[in-house]
Motif scaffolding. Structure first.
Motif, PDB file in Angstrom:
ATOM      1  N   LEU A  20     -64.926  22.284  52.226  1.00 40.97           N
ATOM      2  CA  LEU A  20     -64.241  21.138  52.800  1.00 40.97           C
ATOM      3  C   LEU A  20     -65.299  20.217  53.395  1.00 40.97           C
ATOM      4  CD1 LEU A  20     -61.652  19.697  53.772  1.00 40.97           C
ATOM      5  CD2 LEU A  20     -61.806  21.092  55.851  1.00 40.97           C
ATOM      6  N   THR A  21     -65.336  18.983  52.933  1.00 43.45           N
ATOM      7  CA  THR A  21     -66.379  18.062  53.363  1.00 43.45           C
ATOM      8  C   THR A  21     -65.948  16.624  53.104  1.00 43.45           C
ATOM      9  OG1 THR A  21     -68.746  17.538  53.157  1.00 43.45           O
ATOM     10  CG2 THR A  21     -67.597  18.150  51.137  1.00 43.45           C
ATOM     11  N   GLY A  22     -66.709  15.718  53.622  1.00 46.15           N
ATOM     12  CA  GLY A  22     -66.560  14.309  53.290  1.00 46.15           C
ATOM     13  C   GLY A  22     -67.765  13.846  52.487  1.00 46.15           C
ATOM     14  N   VAL A  56     -64.805  21.840  45.570  1.00 49.69           N
ATOM     15  CA  VAL A  56     -65.133  20.954  46.677  1.00 49.69           C
ATOM     16  C   VAL A  56     -63.901  20.107  46.990  1.00 49.69           C
ATOM     17  CG1 VAL A  56     -66.586  19.036  47.445  1.00 49.69           C
ATOM     18  CG2 VAL A  56     -67.590  20.920  46.137  1.00 49.69           C
ATOM     19  N   VAL A  57     -63.500  20.134  48.236  1.00 44.14           N
ATOM     20  CA  VAL A  57     -62.365  19.360  48.704  1.00 44.14           C
ATOM     21  C   VAL A  57     -62.940  18.191  49.510  1.00 44.14           C
ATOM     22  CG1 VAL A  57     -60.243  19.380  50.056  1.00 44.14           C
ATOM     23  CG2 VAL A  57     -60.976  21.455  48.837  1.00 44.14           C
ATOM     24  N   PRO A 106     -56.110  13.438  58.592  1.00 43.35           N
ATOM     25  CA  PRO A 106     -56.864  13.413  57.338  1.00 43.35           C
ATOM     26  C   PRO A 106     -55.972  13.546  56.115  1.00 43.35           C
ATOM     27  CG  PRO A 106     -57.020  15.558  58.342  1.00 43.35           C
ATOM     28  CD  PRO A 106     -56.275  14.687  59.314  1.00 43.35           C
ATOM     29  N   SER A 107     -56.489  13.058  55.034  1.00 46.22           N
ATOM     30  CA  SER A 107     -55.814  13.207  53.756  1.00 46.22           C
ATOM     31  C   SER A 107     -56.635  14.170  52.930  1.00 46.22           C
ATOM     32  CB  SER A 107     -55.724  11.842  53.068  1.00 46.22           C
ATOM     33  OG  SER A 107     -55.178  11.984  51.792  1.00 46.22           O
ATOM     34  N   ILE A 108     -56.148  15.372  52.805  1.00 46.42           N
ATOM     35  CA  ILE A 108     -56.886  16.412  52.088  1.00 46.42           C
ATOM     36  C   ILE A 108     -56.118  16.746  50.827  1.00 46.42           C
ATOM     37  CG2 ILE A 108     -57.794  18.757  52.190  1.00 46.42           C
ATOM     38  CD1 ILE A 108     -57.900  18.463  55.209  1.00 46.42           C
ATOM     39  N   ARG A 109     -56.812  16.703  49.710  1.00 46.76           N
ATOM     40  CA  ARG A 109     -56.185  17.017  48.432  1.00 46.76           C
ATOM     41  C   ARG A 109     -56.587  18.410  47.991  1.00 46.76           C
ATOM     42  NH1 ARG A 109     -58.650  14.280  44.442  1.00 46.76           N
ATOM     43  NH2 ARG A 109     -60.225  13.435  45.762  1.00 46.76           N
ATOM     44  N   ARG A 110     -55.638  19.108  47.427  1.00 46.45           N
ATOM     45  CA  ARG A 110     -55.978  20.377  46.788  1.00 46.45           C
ATOM     46  C   ARG A 110     -56.686  20.042  45.483  1.00 46.45           C
ATOM     47  NH1 ARG A 110     -53.746  25.276  48.183  1.00 46.45           N
ATOM     48  NH2 ARG A 110     -52.111  25.163  49.715  1.00 46.45           N
ATOM     49  N   ARG A 138     -53.416  24.352  55.012  1.00 45.48           N
ATOM     50  CA  ARG A 138     -53.213  23.991  53.606  1.00 45.48           C
ATOM     51  C   ARG A 138     -53.776  25.018  52.634  1.00 45.48           C
ATOM     52  NH1 ARG A 138     -52.753  17.856  52.549  1.00 45.48           N
ATOM     53  NH2 ARG A 138     -52.335  17.079  54.632  1.00 45.48           N
ATOM     54  N   PHE A 139     -54.933  25.581  52.946  1.00 43.73           N
ATOM     55  CA  PHE A 139     -55.615  26.442  51.981  1.00 43.73           C
ATOM     56  C   PHE A 139     -55.526  27.932  52.302  1.00 43.73           C
ATOM     57  CE2 PHE A 139     -57.580  22.290  51.577  1.00 43.73           C
ATOM     58  CZ  PHE A 139     -57.415  22.079  50.215  1.00 43.73           C
TER      59      PHE A 139
END
Length: 163
Positions: free
Chosen positions: A124-126, A140-141, A151-155, A42-43
């Motif tokens: 990238l973290t939770g 911070v993603v 996972p659901s990762i947002r830009r 994605r990134f």
């Protein structure tokens, strides 16, 4: 560390732990790699660093005995996966960073500030604690919690102004 723990719990919530034929638990590593590759795709980062805790004793726990004392012990099935996930990321050519007496968060903050002088940095973290690092060059993603390993990762939203 946040992603490894998230991957462990996302893949073990049903009680099933993925293991090698020799009995080595691998579910956290498996989930971590899925999160990791999703983020890479994605990134498309030019550089990647993974930061790790190197034990439960830090300068904070030495100054304050009850620091993180309310946390349960690490699941036994996760412990052997700490070294394994570092081997896997290293095999991808990713630098692993960790310092005895410091948390992964300390390393992330230090590296983010250092490298943001020359480039945009994405974390990238939770872990929502990382949001305190956000500025013009540090993003911070936050990964959403989910039971599935998809996972659901947002830009991050970035507004570009041309002044």
């Amino acid at each position: 560390m946040a992603l490894l723990f998230r991957a462990f719990y996302a893949t073990s919530y049903s009680g099933y732990i993925l293991k090698t034929s020799a009995g080595l638990p691998t579910n956290a590593v498996y989930g971590f790699v899925k999160y990791f590759w999703d983020a890479v795709e994605r990134f498309r980062p030019s550089h990647i660093v993974c930061c790790w805790d190197l034990g439960s004793k830090t300068f904070r726990s030495e100054k304050f005995e009850d620091y993180k004392a309310n946390r349960p012990d690490c699941p036994e099935e996760l412990i052997p996966q700490f070294d394994l996930v570092k081997e896997v990321t290293q095999s991808f050519g990713v630098m692993n960073v960790g310092l005895p007496g410091y948390e992964a968060d300390d390393c992330i903050g230090t590296l983010a500030r250092l490298y943001s002088e020359k480039a945009d940095v994405y974390i990238l973290t939770g872990d929502h604690d990382m949001l305190q690092l956000v500025d013009e060059r540090i993003h911070v993603v936050i990964m959403k919690k989910a039971k599935a390993i998809m996972p659901s990762i947002r830009r991050p939203r970035c507004s570009k102004r041309s002044d």
